[in-house]
Design a protein around this motif. Structure first.
Motif, mmCIF file in Angstrom:
data_model
loop_
_atom_site.group_PDB
_atom_site.id
_atom_site.type_symbol
_atom_site.label_atom_id
_atom_site.label_comp_id
_atom_site.label_asym_id
_atom_site.label_seq_id
_atom_site.Cartn_x
_atom_site.Cartn_y
_atom_site.Cartn_z
ATOM 1 N N VAL A 77 95.001 7.713 71.611
ATOM 2 C CA VAL A 77 96.415 7.318 70.891
ATOM 3 C C VAL A 77 95.974 8.133 69.578
ATOM 4 C CG1 VAL A 77 96.696 5.487 71.939
ATOM 5 C CG2 VAL A 77 95.354 5.328 69.927
ATOM 6 N N ALA A 78 94.897 8.810 69.367
ATOM 7 C CA ALA A 78 94.669 9.373 67.903
ATOM 8 C C ALA A 78 95.691 10.480 67.639
ATOM 9 C CB ALA A 78 93.349 10.081 67.783
ATOM 10 N N PHE A 79 95.984 11.390 68.359
ATOM 11 C CA PHE A 79 97.049 12.463 68.389
ATOM 12 C C PHE A 79 98.313 11.710 68.184
ATOM 13 C CE2 PHE A 79 99.898 15.650 69.887
ATOM 14 C CZ PHE A 79 99.622 16.695 69.381
ATOM 15 N N ASP A 80 98.652 10.714 68.970
ATOM 16 C CA ASP A 80 100.016 10.138 68.953
ATOM 17 C C ASP A 80 100.095 9.642 67.532
ATOM 18 O OD1 ASP A 80 100.823 11.057 71.560
ATOM 19 O OD2 ASP A 80 99.942 9.333 72.221
ATOM 20 N N SER A 81 99.074 8.935 66.936
ATOM 21 C CA SER A 81 99.088 8.526 65.787
ATOM 22 C C SER A 81 99.520 9.248 64.651
ATOM 23 C CB SER A 81 97.977 7.670 65.315
ATOM 24 O OG SER A 81 96.995 8.293 65.305
ATOM 25 N N VAL A 82 99.021 10.563 64.798
ATOM 26 C CA VAL A 82 99.194 11.577 63.823
ATOM 27 C C VAL A 82 100.694 11.928 63.958
ATOM 28 C CG1 VAL A 82 98.750 13.722 63.131
ATOM 29 C CG2 VAL A 82 96.980 12.156 63.616
ATOM 30 N N GLU A 83 101.134 12.137 65.138
ATOM 31 C CA GLU A 83 102.559 12.478 65.350
ATOM 32 C C GLU A 83 103.698 11.203 64.673
ATOM 33 O OE1 GLU A 83 103.885 15.296 66.587
ATOM 34 O OE2 GLU A 83 101.993 16.013 65.944
ATOM 35 N N HIS A 84 102.897 10.098 64.977
ATOM 36 C CA HIS A 84 103.854 8.943 64.544
ATOM 37 C C HIS A 84 103.781 8.997 62.939
ATOM 38 C CE1 HIS A 84 104.706 4.707 63.334
ATOM 39 N NE2 HIS A 84 103.642 4.437 62.772
ATOM 40 N N ILE A 85 102.811 9.240 62.238
ATOM 41 C CA ILE A 85 102.639 9.463 60.893
ATOM 42 C C ILE A 85 103.785 10.621 60.029
ATOM 43 C CG2 ILE A 85 101.412 10.185 58.649
ATOM 44 C CD1 ILE A 85 98.956 8.971 60.239
ATOM 45 N N ARG A 96 100.597 13.544 55.172
ATOM 46 C CA ARG A 96 99.971 14.362 56.078
ATOM 47 C C ARG A 96 99.673 15.935 55.601
ATOM 48 N NH1 ARG A 96 99.753 16.953 61.466
ATOM 49 N NH2 ARG A 96 97.453 17.429 61.743
ATOM 50 N N TYR A 97 100.671 16.524 55.228
ATOM 51 C CA TYR A 97 100.668 17.824 54.771
ATOM 52 C C TYR A 97 99.978 17.759 53.437
ATOM 53 C CZ TYR A 97 103.659 19.900 58.599
ATOM 54 O OH TYR A 97 104.029 20.134 59.641
ATOM 55 N N GLY A 102 95.662 19.774 50.516
ATOM 56 C CA GLY A 102 94.770 19.169 49.524
ATOM 57 C C GLY A 102 93.306 19.674 49.750
ATOM 58 N N ALA A 103 93.031 19.686 50.902
ATOM 59 C CA ALA A 103 91.456 20.078 51.384
ATOM 60 C C ALA A 103 91.389 21.412 51.173
ATOM 61 C CB ALA A 103 91.242 19.713 52.935
ATOM 62 N N SER A 104 92.326 22.296 51.466
ATOM 63 C CA SER A 104 92.142 23.572 51.220
ATOM 64 C C SER A 104 92.363 23.832 49.998
ATOM 65 C CB SER A 104 93.580 24.305 51.908
ATOM 66 O OG SER A 104 92.976 24.349 53.225
ATOM 67 N N PHE A 105 93.114 23.435 49.070
ATOM 68 C CA PHE A 105 93.115 23.688 47.698
ATOM 69 C C PHE A 105 91.833 23.226 46.880
ATOM 70 C CE2 PHE A 105 97.150 24.872 48.289
ATOM 71 C CZ PHE A 105 97.780 25.622 47.307
ATOM 72 N N PHE A 106 91.394 22.135 47.424
ATOM 73 C CA PHE A 106 89.928 21.610 46.817
ATOM 74 C C PHE A 106 88.792 22.749 47.001
ATOM 75 C CE2 PHE A 106 87.347 17.412 46.803
ATOM 76 C CZ PHE A 106 86.657 17.848 45.720
ATOM 77 N N PHE A 107 89.139 23.217 48.541
ATOM 78 C CA PHE A 107 87.684 24.113 48.557
ATOM 79 C C PHE A 107 88.157 25.253 47.773
ATOM 80 C CE2 PHE A 107 86.402 21.929 51.978
ATOM 81 C CZ PHE A 107 85.279 22.048 52.032
#
Length: 421
Positions: A77-85, A96-97, A102-107
């Motif tokens: 259900v991990a993929f579905d939970s992300v789609e639920h979010i 989520r975005y 934020g990870a990209s800008f952090f790097f």
């Protein structure tokens, strides 16, 4: 380092006197980021990236905590939970975005922070510990980002986890047990998801703790500066507040504008479209790549294609980790007494060659594992190691640096004219 000319905290309000005598937190803040912390007066905007890194970390922690409330670390259900979010949680798409970008800008800000340190010699004595703790933060960031990339459980998540954890299998004797321990089995599945989710949630708080040590170590010798010379007296410094809080505030505003522009208008520009396909162990993607901020190291990993004494895969693993560990020895590889690249003409040329080389490695890391990208990555990887192990030690001993100013104030007045006095 003690600055005798610095302002010292003296609470006036009876309540603040009572608090300060029992918990000197106001004094700590005042001496760390207030008028009690003198800073070289010539810092440019490249010194903003430390504050921006802290802001990026706070964005990641806040959005990550909320996302964790809705995520399910289960392969079914991990993929579905992300789609639920994304579809059902109020503002879940934005959270989520915000977390992913934020990870990209952090790097981005951390890479700029590192290259600023390389150019201005911020790794030199007496700031070796500041540099070493910064590299520890970088390693923790990489581990956190890799584990976070696995959690959406799309095609790139699954196969990225399989490829990267498979690298440990190349290590003789202990490699396979380490790989099995990391995954909790012989392939990425529920056990791996639970491990990665737990560590991905924990490590940002570890990063925050190391950042505190990083700042603590910085406050002992004081901040470096573009001239690379030491502070001579009160005329060379200004209080951190209000001068640099205002400057950092402006930099933070620019950072947030760029961040929001990507977040709201191009949220998938820095991601991979295959990660919107559910993980399928029976379907291998045509081109497996990690996130863009790992591409230079991924190119170094793939640069080794021939077995020589050791298997090519093991050489790639050693080189990839060695590319990062090499930076820990930089304070002792560069023997030049001059810190700033502004006064080192030969060093400056090779520094920009290194920047181009890393960009080429990033380009090759995101490209397919075929010619001419493999050959170019081999040449770029060879230059990367030659820069630190051969070129830098030779240049630091043979180059003739430009004359240094007598003080920071003199350098500022020369740059902006005596009218600035």
């Amino acid at each position: 380092m003690s600055f005798p000319w610095a302002n010292h905290y003296e609470p006036k309000n009876p309540l603040m006197k009572w608090v300060d005598s029992r918990l000197p937190l106001p004094r700590l803040v005042y001496n760390a980021v207030g008028a009690g912390y003198p800073v070289p007066r010539n810092l440019n905007y490249f010194w903003n990236f430390g504050v921006l890194s802290g802001a990026a970390l706070m964005i990641q922690i806040v959005t990550g905590i909320v996302l964790a409330m809705h995520y399910a670390a289960n392969g079914l259900v991990a993929f579905d939970s992300v789609e639920h979010i994304m579809r059902d949680v109020n503002s879940g798409w934005m959270l989520r975005y915000a977390h992913a970008n934020g990870a990209s800008f952090f790097f981005i800000v951390v890479y700029l922070h590192i290259f600023r340190g390389l150019y201005y010699g911020s790794y030199k004595a007496p700031r070796e510990m500041v540099w070493l703790l910064g590299l520890v933060i970088f390693l923790l960031m990489m581990a956190t980002a890799f584990m976070g990339y696995v959690l959406p459980w799309g095609q790139m998540s699954f196969w990225g986890a399989k490829v990267i954890t498979g690298l440990f299998g190349a290590i003789p004797v202990v490699g396979t047990p380490i790989q099995t321990w990391l995954l909790g089995g012989f392939a990425p599945d529920n056990a791996a998801l639970n491990r990665f989710f737990s560590l991905h949630y924990l490590l940002p708080f570890v990063i925050a703790g190391v950042i505190i040590l990083h700042i603590w170590a910085l406050h002992i010798p004081g901040s470096s500066n573009p001239t690379g010379i030491d502070v001579k007296g009160p005329q060379d410094t200004v209080p951190f507040h209000p001068y640099y809080t205002a400057k950092d505030g402006f930099g933070l505003g620019v950072f947030l504008i760029l961040y929001c522009a990507v977040l709201f208008f191009a949220p998938n520009a820095l991601g991979h479209p295959d990660n919107y396909i559910p993980a399928n162990p029976l379907s291998t993607p045509a081109h497996i790549v990690p996130e863009w901020y790992f591409w230079p190291f991924y190119a170094i990993l793939r640069a080794f294609t021939v077995d020589f004494i050791l298997p090519a895969k093991l050489w790639g693993v050693l080189a990839m980790f060695g590319a990062i560990l090499l930076l820990f020895f930089l304070p002792w590889l560069d023997k030049s007494p001059v810190r700033s690249g502004n006064y080192r003409p030969a060093f400056k040329k090779f520094f920009w060659l290194l920047v181009i080389d890393v960009l080429v490695l990033g380009w090759c890391g995101g490209a397919p594992a075929e010619e001419p990208y493999v050959m170019i990555s081999q040449l770029a990887a060879a230059y990367y190691f030659a820069h630190f192990l051969i070129i830098l030690p030779i240049v630091s001993r043979m180059e003739r640096p430009l004359p240094l100013p007598n003080s920071i104030t003199e350098a500022v007045l020369e740059k902006h004219g005596n009218a600035a006095a």
